[in-house]
Design an enzyme around this catalytic site. Structure first.
Site, PDB file in Angstrom:
ATOM      1  CD  GLU A   1     -51.375 -16.887  36.056  1.00 20.82           C
ATOM      2  OE1 GLU A   1     -50.327 -16.811  35.393  1.00 20.82           O
ATOM      3  OE2 GLU A   1     -52.143 -15.916  36.216  1.00 20.82           O
TER       4      GLU A   1
ATOM      5  NE  ARG B   1     -58.151 -13.461  33.997  1.00 22.66           N
ATOM      6  CZ  ARG B   1     -57.385 -13.351  32.939  1.00 22.66           C
ATOM      7  NH1 ARG B   1     -57.885 -13.593  31.740  1.00 22.66           N
ATOM      8  NH2 ARG B   1     -56.128 -13.014  33.048  1.00 22.66           N
TER       9      ARG B   1
ATOM     10  CE  LYS C   1     -49.876 -11.264  35.054  1.00 25.08           C
ATOM     11  NZ  LYS C   1     -50.864 -12.348  34.959  1.00 25.08           N
TER      12      LYS C   1
HETATM   13  C1  3PG Z   1     -52.845 -12.934  32.087  1.00 24.34           C
HETATM   14  O1  3PG Z   1     -53.762 -12.939  32.873  1.00 24.34           O
HETATM   15  O2  3PG Z   1     -51.679 -13.169  32.421  1.00 24.34           O
HETATM   16  C2  3PG Z   1     -53.119 -12.584  30.700  1.00 24.34           C
HETATM   17  O3  3PG Z   1     -54.439 -12.209  30.535  1.00 24.34           O
HETATM   18  C3  3PG Z   1     -52.791 -13.624  29.716  1.00 24.34           C
HETATM   19  O4  3PG Z   1     -52.750 -12.927  28.553  1.00 24.34           O
HETATM   20  P1  3PG Z   1     -53.132 -13.579  27.160  1.00 24.34           P
HETATM   21  O5  3PG Z   1     -54.556 -14.039  27.271  1.00 24.34           O
HETATM   22  O6  3PG Z   1     -52.953 -12.434  26.192  1.00 24.34           O
HETATM   23  O7  3PG Z   1     -52.167 -14.702  26.908  1.00 24.34           O
END
Ligand code: 3PG
Length: 218
Positions: free
Chosen positions: A48, A52, A136
């Site tokens: 994924e 960002r 999700k």
């Molecule tokens: C996401 O976008 O799914 C989360 O920000 C991932 O979360 P993490 O950085 O706490 O693993």
């Protein structure tokens, strides 16, 4: 999916490709293929790439064109416009942190599947009303974690989740042992300093350890 779509891959198939989905924030295009290859060498084929960074769409294109076997998708898809951009970039699936009816409808009309995000029962009901059954659950640890997802299985036994947000190798078992969780997502597999140092081997080692540890729960 309980409604008919032209999706080229069903969310159920994507969720079944492996119990861990790396959530990637890739700044530099030249790091895209090495990171993807490091994860694949560690045993993970679903990626994924979050929207960002300024280069995220090119990162998706790069991985999709150079590693056709990788199941590369886009994260942080929040509206129909960004959905279309990731489709054009070659994303094989899209993930959103939340949902809007506009986004749900746009994805239903596409060949690329959407995994919408939910953080509440009402959002889940909106998604179900639109025909979705794979979601999700975000930000998982902050909104009740595994206990919340377990509770949701009572009224919604046919819904499957990929929780993300605050999940790592130490707590992933809390989620993967639930019957309504098929996979979890997390960013811990690709530490910032490993990318800065172009230490691709370290990413492979972290990935191998995570995949190995996940086997006891699936
Ligand atoms: C996401 O976008 O799914 C989360 O920000 C991932 O979360 P993490 O950085 O706490 O693993």
């Amino acid at each position: 999916m309980t409604v008919t779509t032209n999706w080229q891959t069903q969310p159920q198939e994507i969720f079944a490709m492996g119990p861990i989905v790396p959530v990637l924030v890739i700044e530099n295009i030249e790091d895209a293929v090495p990171i993807a290859n490091a994860l694949i060498a560690g045993g993970i084929n679903v990626l994924e790439v979050t929207l960002r960074t300024d280069n995220a769409l090119q990162v998706i294109s790069e991985i999709a064109s150079k590693i056709p076997s990788a199941m590369v998708g886009a994260g942080t898809v929040t509206n129909p416009e960004t959905f279309q951009q990731v489709v054009d970039a070659g994303a094989k699936f899209a993930i959103s942190p939340g949902l809007t009816k506009e986004l749900l409808e746009a994805a239903k009309a596409s060949t690329v599947p959407l995994i919408p995000g939910i953080a509440s029962i009402s959002e889940l009901m909106t998604g179900i009303d639109c025909g979705y059954d794979h979601f999700k659950f975000f930000p998982a640890e902050a909104i009740g974690g595994a206990k919340a997802i377990k509770s949701i299985s009572g009224p919604f036994p046919n819904i499957t989740f990929c929780p993300t947000g605050g999940i790592n190798q130490d707590n992933m078992g809390n989620y993967l042992s639930l019957k309504n969780v098929a996979c979890i997502g997390g960013s811990w597999l690709v530490p910032d300093d490993a990318v800065a140092n172009k230490d691709w081997h370290r990413i492979t080692e972290i990935t191998k350890a995570a995949v190995e540890a996940s086997k006891q729960f699936v």
